[in-house]
Design a protein around this motif. Structure first.
Motif, short mmCIF file in Angstrom:
data_model
loop_
_atom_site.label_atom_id
_atom_site.label_comp_id
_atom_site.label_asym_id
_atom_site.label_seq_id
_atom_site.Cartn_x
_atom_site.Cartn_y
_atom_site.Cartn_z
N ARG A 1 0.83 -1.20 0.00
CA ARG A 1 0.00 0.00 0.00
C ARG A 1 0.87 1.26 0.00
N GLU A 2 1.94 1.25 0.78
CA GLU A 2 2.83 2.40 0.86
C GLU A 2 3.53 2.67 -0.47
N GLN A 3 3.72 1.63 -1.27
CA GLN A 3 4.41 1.78 -2.56
C GLN A 3 3.41 1.83 -3.71
N SER A 4 2.17 2.21 -3.40
CA SER A 4 1.13 2.35 -4.42
C SER A 4 0.96 3.82 -4.78
N LEU A 5 0.28 4.04 -5.88
CA LEU A 5 0.00 5.38 -6.35
C LEU A 5 -1.05 6.05 -5.47
N ASP A 6 -0.79 7.25 -5.07
CA ASP A 6 -1.79 8.14 -4.50
C ASP A 6 -2.27 9.03 -5.64
N LEU A 7 -3.57 9.25 -5.74
CA LEU A 7 -4.08 10.03 -6.87
C LEU A 7 -3.41 11.40 -6.99
N ALA A 8 -3.04 11.97 -5.87
CA ALA A 8 -2.39 13.29 -5.91
C ALA A 8 -1.02 13.22 -6.57
N ASP A 9 -0.38 12.04 -6.55
CA ASP A 9 0.94 11.90 -7.16
C ASP A 9 0.92 12.25 -8.65
N LEU A 10 -0.22 12.07 -9.30
CA LEU A 10 -0.31 12.28 -10.74
C LEU A 10 -0.13 13.75 -11.13
N VAL A 11 -0.42 14.66 -10.20
CA VAL A 11 -0.37 16.08 -10.53
C VAL A 11 0.71 16.82 -9.74
N ILE A 12 1.48 16.12 -8.93
CA ILE A 12 2.57 16.74 -8.18
C ILE A 12 3.87 16.53 -8.95
N PRO A 13 4.57 17.59 -9.32
CA PRO A 13 5.81 17.43 -10.10
C PRO A 13 6.85 16.61 -9.35
N SER A 14 7.81 16.12 -10.10
CA SER A 14 8.90 15.35 -9.51
C SER A 14 9.71 16.24 -8.56
N GLN A 15 10.11 15.66 -7.45
CA GLN A 15 10.93 16.41 -6.50
C GLN A 15 12.36 16.61 -7.00
N ILE A 16 12.69 16.00 -8.14
CA ILE A 16 14.01 16.24 -8.73
C ILE A 16 14.04 17.57 -9.47
N HIS A 17 12.89 18.16 -9.74
CA HIS A 17 12.84 19.41 -10.50
C HIS A 17 13.60 20.50 -9.76
N PRO A 18 14.51 21.21 -10.45
CA PRO A 18 15.35 22.20 -9.75
C PRO A 18 14.59 23.43 -9.28
N VAL A 19 13.42 23.71 -9.85
CA VAL A 19 12.68 24.92 -9.49
C VAL A 19 11.57 24.62 -8.51
N TRP A 20 10.64 23.75 -8.89
CA TRP A 20 9.52 23.50 -8.00
C TRP A 20 9.59 22.14 -7.28
N GLY A 21 10.80 21.56 -7.23
CA GLY A 21 10.97 20.33 -6.46
C GLY A 21 10.68 20.51 -4.99
N SER A 22 11.09 21.67 -4.42
CA SER A 22 10.83 21.92 -2.99
C SER A 22 9.34 22.08 -2.71
N LEU A 23 8.62 22.69 -3.66
CA LEU A 23 7.16 22.80 -3.52
C LEU A 23 6.52 21.42 -3.59
N ALA A 24 7.05 20.60 -4.48
CA ALA A 24 6.54 19.24 -4.59
C ALA A 24 6.77 18.46 -3.29
N GLU A 25 7.92 18.70 -2.67
CA GLU A 25 8.21 18.03 -1.40
C GLU A 25 7.15 18.39 -0.35
N GLN A 26 6.79 19.67 -0.29
CA GLN A 26 5.77 20.10 0.67
C GLN A 26 4.41 19.50 0.32
N ALA A 27 4.10 19.45 -0.98
CA ALA A 27 2.81 18.92 -1.39
C ALA A 27 2.71 17.42 -1.14
N GLN A 28 3.86 16.73 -1.19
CA GLN A 28 3.87 15.27 -1.06
C GLN A 28 4.28 14.84 0.35
N VAL A 29 3.98 15.65 1.32
CA VAL A 29 4.38 15.36 2.70
C VAL A 29 3.77 14.06 3.19
#
Length: 731
Positions: free
Chosen positions: A275-303
């Motif tokens: 279950r922990e390694q399954s898709l959360d629907l929100a994952d589909l619209v949260i950018p990758s945390q590797i992104h150099p610009v909004w990766g930090s925002l993605a980290e907060q969104a994917q808390v």
């Protein structure tokens, strides 16, 4: 012209692979991308496959791990496809260059075969370029690079298989069916999970062609011929699946057998791991945390997935790709790809629906899938996203086609007036590059985290030693485990334990508390009364373990009992100490990523203490716990084990013949008798009284392993609190 376009596509995707992983290409022989964890395991895979090839041995079994028994690699992410495609680079430039080449090639070919598929789907090469870019630059694939998952980056056989299935359906022939089956089977060389995905896709495609509203002349003719006519149209697809299963059946059967006797095959990670390694629907619209610009925002969104590694929570579909996909929905031909995307997103959701961390408790269809034989060992449902992204890439190609021509179906050179074609050509030169730039910006990963390769000097010295012996790296069941695989590439000596995709059954770990202590760097209380420092040298020497390395990770250097045992085995000598590795990225969050544009001077991390075992002049026999016992448990201040049934085994290892006395402290609720046997020989039958008592059994040991079986008249009632050996003499 087709060849030129394909060359352009190949160069485009190669360029994007280099760009999005930069500065990797500048350090192709000195560093690897990602967090330096599974990277070492997958580099080891390539090294082992080369070793097996040169030595002519079975690549799916290695004696180099789980010393002295060796282990099966059928449950390992061995990915032979990366070894094969990078073999020339491996030969001329070395293992590190081969590993990095495999990653860049996988990204390149993933885009290229998605391009070929999109070209077949839309009939337009310009739109196909965009389809390939969507797949090759997807957050999912680039996150797998970060995680060192070369087996998951080798996604290109998936669009190849989908393309060949389309060919087999439209132009059925024996050759085409075999080729489609071979393309399906090729996924098995990347990863068995991708092979599973490809089989599911083939079944889904066949069902669609059987029941969905037809658009082709073939489907129209089949409907005119009734049910049998419709079934006949999907027989080439069935044939391709049969060919794939025949080609892969030896591996499937062997893997199923190993999985059946590997307790952790389906359960490793705990009951909630899937279950922990399954898709959360929100994952589909949260950018990758590797992104150099909004990766930090993605980290907060994917808390809600703060402790999950980025490669196991990145499923971003992309704003630009979704817009293009929506534009591509205007035509009826795109319906199949839309439904396909929804289907594989549904499977990626795993056992229950999750939305931004909210656990709905609503069971999902994938729950049924996990009940199938062998599929139950699949633990990462989020990986189904790869086929959802492939479907989205085709929708994006349709959307691009509509922007270019106002059409959704396949185009031809004569389908538009010549002036309109010229205008479309000019627009394409502007639109297609612009879309490529937007897609790259949406999934940007530059500078990509990399880490240099550091090998402590002791391992180079061990490599120069021609003798055969094993190493015990401790703790060998901890996060440092992949590093030991990297070091083994250099020293080429067998390892106690090993970092494999599943923890395999391991006899000496299960039998010997001393080995368990070194596995986890924590106490291993048990009923064996022998003093660990006293028997350490004899135990290590028995198993040809010449060096014991204790690593600082996990607080191992603060666990003094382990150092005391290692130092006793080394005859009291002080250990050699040196740095163990470099600081690498923490791949659980954007804030943990290290992403310099140049490798520079990297910060050292951790330490390793090296102890050289001194063989004892008179090796002592030592005890182990065999089969038939419950796990050790506390009974007040005492550690006890209970016999599971009417028989349990005590094992004794001895380097030479010995006369010893086995001493057992037992507790039973009522009077009975205890039969003691070795093999088919009954040594004695001991009457037992109710309560606590000590019994002694004289033994004449031969050199090697002796299994002493205790048989009770009543099962589950005999409790042992201490087992010891007294030495009488040496014959």
């Amino acid at each position: 012209m087709r060849l030129i376009w394909r060359l352009i596509a190949l160069l485009l995707y190669a360029g994007l692979a280099i760009l999005l992983t930069w500065p990797l290409a500048a350090y192709v022989t000195a560093a690897v991308p990602g967090n330096a964890f599974d990277s070492w395991q997958n580099m080891w895979n390539m090294w082992w496959l080369r070793t097996a090839l040169l030595e002519g041995v079975n690549p799916y079994f290695t004696p180099m791990l789980y010393h002295p028994q060796g282990t099966s690699l059928l449950l390992q992410t061995l990915n032979p496809i990366n070894f094969l495609t990078s073999l020339p680079v491996h030969f001329f430039f070395g293992l590190t260059a081969a590993y990095n080449f495999a990653i860049l090639l996988n990204l390149t070919l993933s885009g290229f075969f998605a391009y070929l598929l999109a070209e077949d789907v839309t009939g337009d090469r310009r739109a196909a370029l965009i389809g390939g870019v969507v797949f090759a630059t997807s957050g999912y694939l680039l996150a797998q690079v970060l995680g060192g998952h070369t087996h998951m980056t080798a996604a290109w056989p998936l669009p190849l298989a989908v393309l060949m299935l389309r060919y087999a359906y439209r132009r059925p022939s024996l050759v085409m069916i075999v080729l489609a089956g071979a393309a399906l089977a090729l996924n098995m060389l990347a990863d068995w999970q991708y092979f599973l995905f490809a089989l599911i896709w083939a079944g889904w495609y066949a069902l669609w062609m059987l029941f969905a509203p037809g658009t082709s002349q073939m489907q129209a003719q089949s409907k005119a011929n009734g049910v049998m006519g419709r079934i006949s149209t999907i027989l080439p697809l069935v044939g391709a699946v049969v060919v794939a299963l025949v080609l892969t059946s030896p591996l499937i059967i062997a893997t199923a057998r190993v999985a059946a006797v590997t307790p952790t095959a389906a359960t490793e990670g705990g009951p909630d791991f899937r279950r922990e390694q399954s898709l959360d629907l929100a994952d589909l619209v949260i950018p990758s945390q590797i992104h150099p610009v909004w990766g930090s925002l993605a980290e907060q969104a994917q808390v809600y997935k703060a402790n999950t590694h980025i490669q196991n929570k990145t499923a971003y579909l992309g704003v630009i790709a979704l817009i293009l996909g929506l534009l591509g929905l205007r035509g009826r031909e795109s319906l199949f790809w839309l439904v396909s995307m929804v289907l594989f997103i549904t499977l990626a959701l795993g056992p229950v629906l999750q939305v931004a961390g909210w656990q709905s408790g609503i069971p999902m269809p994938a729950t049924l899938l996990f009940e199938l034989p062998l599929v139950g060992i699949f633990r990462y449902p989020i990986r189904f996203v790869v086929l959802a992204v492939l479907a989205l890439a085709m929708l994006a190609a349709y959307g691009t086609l509509w922007l270019l021509t106002g059409r959704h179906g396949a185009t031809t050179a004569n389908s538009e007036p010549r002036k309109a074609q010229r205008r479309a050509g000019i627009a394409a030169w502007i639109l297609v590059p612009a879309l490529i730039v937007l897609l790259v910006i949406d999934n940007l990963t530059v500078p990509f985290p990399i880490v240099g390769i550091y090998i402590p000097s002791i391992y180079h010295e061990l490599a120069a030693d021609p003798d055969d012996f094993a190493l015990l790296e401790a703790p060998f069941y901890y996060t440092t485990s992949p590093f030991y695989m990297l070091y083994q590439i250099i020293h080429e000596k067998p390892l106690v334990g090993g970092y494999t995709s599943r923890r395999m059954p391991y006899t000496i770990l299960e039998e010997l508390p001393l080995i368990r202590m070194f596995a986890y760097a924590e106490p291993a209380p048990d009923i064996i009364a022998q003093d660990m420092p006293t028997i350490a040298a004899s135990l290590f020497d028995y198993f040809d373990i010449r060096y014991v390395m204790i690593h600082s990770a996990g607080g191992a250097l603060q666990f003094t009992p382990m150092q005391e045992v290692a130092q006793a085995a080394a005859g009291g000598a002080e250990p050699r100490r040196e740095g163990a590795t470099f600081v690498a990225s923490d791949a659980r969050s954007a804030s943990g990523l290290l992403r310099p544009l140049t490798l520079g001077d990297q910060e050292p991390a951790g330490a390793v203490l090296t102890y050289r075992v001194v063989p004892p002049s008179d090796p002592l026999p030592f005890l182990g716990i065999g089969e038939g016992w419950e796990a050790p448990e506390e009974d007040g201040t005492q550690i006890v084990r209970t016999m599971q049934a009417d028989a349990a085994t005590i094992v004794i290892y001895s380097a030479k013949p010995r006369q010893v006395t086995l001493t057992l402290t037992l507790t039973i609720p009522a009077a009975e008798s205890l039969q003691v046997t070795i093999g088919a020989t009954t040594l004695t039958t001991i009457p037992l009284e109710a309560g606590r008592q000590t019994v002694q059994v004289p033994l004449d040991l031969e050199a090697g392993k002796t299994e002493v079986v205790l048989r009770s008249a009543t099962s589950g009632t005999v409790q042992a609190e201490e087992v010891d050996l007294m030495f009488r003499s040496t014959p």
